[in-house]
Write a protein that holds these residues in place. Structure first.
Motif, mmCIF file in Angstrom:
data_model
loop_
_atom_site.group_PDB
_atom_site.id
_atom_site.type_symbol
_atom_site.label_atom_id
_atom_site.label_comp_id
_atom_site.label_asym_id
_atom_site.label_seq_id
_atom_site.Cartn_x
_atom_site.Cartn_y
_atom_site.Cartn_z
ATOM 1 N N GLN A 42 0.826 -1.203 0.000
ATOM 2 C CA GLN A 42 0.000 0.000 0.000
ATOM 3 C C GLN A 42 0.863 1.257 0.000
ATOM 4 N N ASN A 43 0.179 2.405 -0.116
ATOM 5 C CA ASN A 43 0.839 3.709 -0.112
ATOM 6 C C ASN A 43 1.910 3.814 -1.203
ATOM 7 N N VAL A 44 1.561 3.330 -2.395
ATOM 8 C CA VAL A 44 2.479 3.362 -3.521
ATOM 9 C C VAL A 44 2.385 4.715 -4.209
ATOM 10 N N GLU A 45 3.521 5.315 -4.536
ATOM 11 C CA GLU A 45 3.563 6.605 -5.207
ATOM 12 C C GLU A 45 4.235 6.446 -6.571
ATOM 13 N N TYR A 46 3.680 7.168 -7.552
ATOM 14 C CA TYR A 46 4.244 7.181 -8.902
ATOM 15 C C TYR A 46 4.681 8.611 -9.192
ATOM 16 N N LYS A 47 5.984 8.811 -9.380
ATOM 17 C CA LYS A 47 6.530 10.147 -9.608
ATOM 18 C C LYS A 47 7.141 10.222 -11.001
ATOM 19 N N ALA A 48 6.746 11.244 -11.737
ATOM 20 C CA ALA A 48 7.281 11.419 -13.085
ATOM 21 C C ALA A 48 8.791 11.664 -13.027
ATOM 22 N N VAL A 49 9.544 10.982 -13.886
ATOM 23 C CA VAL A 49 10.993 11.175 -13.988
ATOM 24 C C VAL A 49 11.355 11.340 -15.462
ATOM 25 N N SER A 50 12.427 12.063 -15.697
ATOM 26 C CA SER A 50 12.825 12.341 -17.093
ATOM 27 C C SER A 50 14.269 11.968 -17.381
ATOM 28 N N SER A 51 14.921 11.267 -16.431
ATOM 29 C CA SER A 51 16.356 11.014 -16.608
ATOM 30 C C SER A 51 16.737 9.546 -16.569
ATOM 31 N N LEU A 52 15.773 8.640 -16.708
ATOM 32 C CA LEU A 52 16.107 7.220 -16.706
ATOM 33 C C LEU A 52 16.632 6.805 -18.071
#
Length: 807
Positions: free
Chosen positions: A642-652
């Motif tokens: 639970q409490n999963v967060e999805y954060k936008a990233v641009s450097s992978l």
């Protein structure tokens, strides 16, 4: 190994043990007997006869009328069609009433009007193997030597009254690749003595002119050479032929047959050279020169390398040591002077040469598994005595010998306590000592301890446990008491990681993905095609000797392997692919490895093409970011995370900078999901492809384990929809977090069901609609409570994100 029962009986008294009983005893002692076969294929009533007269049949050009003395008191008239039958021959005669293989019964008959009182037989008609006969005996009738006794039973003369035991030996029992080795085993089982062959030879006064030199001292430990003159090369006597054929070896001539006979008897490969072809009568044991060639006895030219051991004279190679002799020193009918070789070559040298040349001989088999180094010279003397006996040769005085290393016997100790502990028995010293006596193992004993000097013929015995096994074999496995395992036992179960892996696999298959199993090795250029889950700067681990450049580096991510699989499918017109892999990656921070790389277990997935293909209604659904994200969300929900967060990233690395999200739980980064970078997609020739990758070790730490279940609610729920207008830069996650905090315990579930941009919405704004489900588990909610929660949520959203209700 094929063992002649009659031959074995010369070394051990077998009068009270039939071949079948012996096979049973050998098998029960650990030497498995695969088959017991009679050499007689169904022959009876066949004797040795003498052709006194031969004349042409009056009415048949291809038939002969023979008058044969078969020792029956009166001569027999036999009509024979063999082209090689002639007057003065000793032949095999099937009398009236005789039986031959295939159900053939011999009766009195007439052939073209001429009475025939039997049949003159060929070897094939008696069931003998053509491949084991001399060439002159493979066609027509079988012509016997002059010493064959008229009237003698052919079954006895040809050794067909014998049985052959075929042993299925394990690699450690190379001692049983010889008749004497089997004799020692049988004597130990039966409690009998072994009668060794008597070696009787007579030397002349002429010194042995042979010189021996060992240059390759690491590959040859000893070499002995006997010298013969005035040898007469002839056919071997029938008794020797019978034994060779029983073992599956074709007789050639008396000298060569003796070397094969002693090979079978002692397990010691030997070789005989035509001494007239050996320069200076000097033998040199050396390594071959790179590219040196020799024509072997099978008339094949063999190209050698520098690791091939060669028997040579000062000018040329004579034989490939332990494998095959050379045609330039072959024993022929004109040979009169002989050099007999008895040597000991290291097993690894012969094994390596035989494999590199693709050659496999009876000698190779024994060299590879080990030959008794202490009996090399004895075997050579046995062969020398037989050659003198059968060829009338004169033996020169002395043996030309070169010895680098003497044979050494292993000394192994074992205690009575260890024997009983391993076997679960209650043996006493008086039970064990007779077993070592029967094995003919010299030993010293004291305080229930045996210090055994192991004979060199038993190279398989090097440890105390080996002696325990010998005691068990001879004591009898059937006599060892049976007992059930004792001690605490536990129920078998899966580790948390194993349980999680099964759950992951089943869930991903259940949502429509297919499992892929790909290579852990990738091309060096593919390592940077996708990001890993590691924070440290890792370096790919390269193989020292890769099969190809395509598989030369250990992967640091599962994604390149999955992209290769999708490309493979696309190239075969399969454009809709949804796959996952549960596999390991290999991580190291070192340029040059000083320790093994770290192995981590990842789960990765990739989807491309249509998730729902076009159907009759015209509906279809292409794969997008939310499809991939939904797969991950459902998996994490299944694991209870639970409490999963999805954060936008641009450097992978390798990922689309605007369509990729990092997945975290609190401060723990567990993976990512997103679209492959367009440049990477182009490199693999793919359409839009979405992937995800998760660290399984972190999933194990976070997974809730056993699922929890709640009873069905007793009171109704209330749904309220909120359409909010916010800046386009505000993520849905921020709104969700604010709503959950403001709604408190009454919020049962929260769902984002619509996102809108366009007309009636400012260009820098977006509309996001959420469905809130409110419930009190103890009573029905009142309108005032519902409105209070709704107002609190709207106020909190306005303060934290600037959101306003869409009108």
């Amino acid at each position: 190994m094929k063992v002649s029962y009659q031959w074995l009986a010369e070394y051990v008294d077998l009068t009270d043990c039939t071949p079948q009983e012996l096979a049973e005893k050998l098998t029960r002692s650990g030497v498995e007997v695969d088959a017991v076969e009679s050499r007689n294929a169904g022959v009876s009533g066949v004797v040795i006869g003498y052709v006194k007269e031969r004349s042409k049949h009056p009415d048949a050009d291809r038939l002969n009328v023979c008058i044969v003395d078969a020792g029956q008191g009166e001569d027999l008239q036999i009509v024979c069609g063999a082209p090689n039958v002639d007057k003065g021959q000793k032949v095999l005669v099937a009398l009236i009433g005789a039986k031959l293989p295939g159900g053939l019964n011999i009766k009195r008959s007439k052939l073209r009007g001429v009475e025939s009182q039997g049949m003159i037989c060929s070897a094939k008609e008696l069931g003998l193997n053509d491949k084991l006969l001399a060439k002159d005996q493979q066609e027509g009738i079988m012509v016997l030597p002059e010493e064959a006794e008229i009237g003698m039973d052919a079954v006895s003369y040809l050794g067909l009254d014998d049985y052959v035991l075929e042993l299925g030996l394990t690699p450690n029992r190379s001692d049983c690749l010889s008749m004497l080795g089997v004799a020692y085993e049988v004597a130990a089982i039966l409690g009998k003595e072994v009668v060794l062959p008597q070696i009787e030879l007579k030397e002349s006064d002429v010194p042995n002119p042979v010189g021996v030199k060992i240059d390759a001292t690491e590959a040859c430990y000893q070499y002995h050479g006997r010298h013969f003159t005035n040898a007469k090369i002839t056919s071997s006597p029938q008794w020797m032929k019978n034994r060779l054929m029983a073992a599956g070896i074709r007789p050639i001539n008396n000298v060569v047959d003796v070397t094969n006979y002693v090979l079978l008897e002692y397990g010691q490969p030997l070789h005989a050279f035509d001494a007239g072809q050996v320069a200076d009568r000097t033998i040199v044991v050396r390594m071959a020169g790179e590219g040196e060639t020799i024509v072997t006895l099978d008339d094949q030219e063999r190209k050698l390398d520098a690791e091939t051991l060669l028997i040579a004279d000062p000018t040329k190679g004579l034989a490939i040591a332990g494998v095959m002799g050379g045609a330039n020193s072959e024993i022929t009918n004109e040979t009169a002077e002989i050099i007999l070789e008895a040597a000991w070559f290291t097993p690894k040298t012969v094994r390596r040469t035989a494999r590199s040349l693709g050659m496999r001989t009876e000698g190779c088999v024994r060299w590879e598994k080990g030959v008794d180094q202490a009996r090399v010279q004895e075997a050579g003397e046995r062969a020398a005595a037989l050659i003198q006996q059968l060829s009338g040769a004169t033996i020169s005085k002395g043996i030309a010998t070169a010895v680098v290393t003497e044979a050494k016997s292993a000394v192994v100790s074992v205690t009575l306590e260890k024997i009983n502990q391993h076997l679960g028995t209650s043996l006493v010293a008086s039970d064990v000592s007779p077993i070592f006596d029967r094995l003919q193992f010299p030993y010293e004993t004291g305080s229930d301890t045996w210090t055994v000097t192991v004979p060199t013929r038993r190279g398989d015995i090097t440890l105390p446990e080996d002696l325990v096994e010998e005691v068990a074999r001879l004591y009898g496995y059937d006599n060892i008491p049976t007992s059930l395992p004792s001690g605490a036992t536990t129920q078998g179960s899966l580790t948390p990681e194993q349980q999680l892996r099964r759950t992951i696999r089943r869930h991903l298959i259940g949502v429509g993905l297919n499992e892929a199993i790909s290579y852990a090795l990738v091309h060096p250029d593919r390592v940077e095609d996708a990001a890993g889950l590691h924070e440290e700067a890792v370096k790919p681990v390269a193989l020292l000797m890769p099969m190809s450049e395509e598989r030369s580096v250990l992967r640091t991510s599962l994604i390149p392997s999955l992209l290769e699989t999708i490309a493979y499918n696309k190239n075969r017109q399969n454009h809709d692919v949804a796959i996952f892999e549960l596999g390991r990656v290999f991580l190291s921070t070192e340029e040059k490895l000083s320790q093994l790389p770290e192995e981590r277990l990842y789960v990765g997935g990739a989807v491309t093409g249509q998730w729902i293909p076009q159907n009759w209604m015209g509906a279809k659904q292409p794969v997008d970011f939310y499809q991939a994200k939904g797969i991950v969300e459902s998996l994490l929900a299944r694991l209870g995370i639970q409490n999963v967060e999805y954060k936008a990233v641009s450097s992978l690395a390798g990922m689309h900078p605007g369509r990729t999200a990092e997945i975290s739980v609190g401060e723990t980064r567990i993976g990512y999901v997103g679209q492959i970078h367009p440049g990477t997609e182009k490199a693999y020739d793919l359409s839009e492809t979405y992937v995800f990758q998760l660290d399984v070790a972190k999933l194990v730490e976070l997974a809730a384990g056993v699922g929890f279940y709640n009873q069905l609610p007793k009171f109704p729920a209330v749904t309220r929809d909120l359409a909010l207008v916010v800046d386009r830069s505000v993520p849905a996650g921020a709104l969700e977090a604010t709503i959950r905090q403001a709604a408190g315990e009454l919020l049962e579930s929260l769902t984002l069901f619509d996102v809108y941009t366009g007309e009636r919405i400012a260009s820098d704004k977006k509309s996001m609609a959420f469905a809130l489900v409110l419930r009190n588990s103890e009573r029905t909610l009142q309108d005032e409570e519902i409105q209070q929660v709704t107002n609190a949520v709207i106020e909190a959203l306005k303060v934290s994100t600037g959101a306003e209700l869409r009108m």
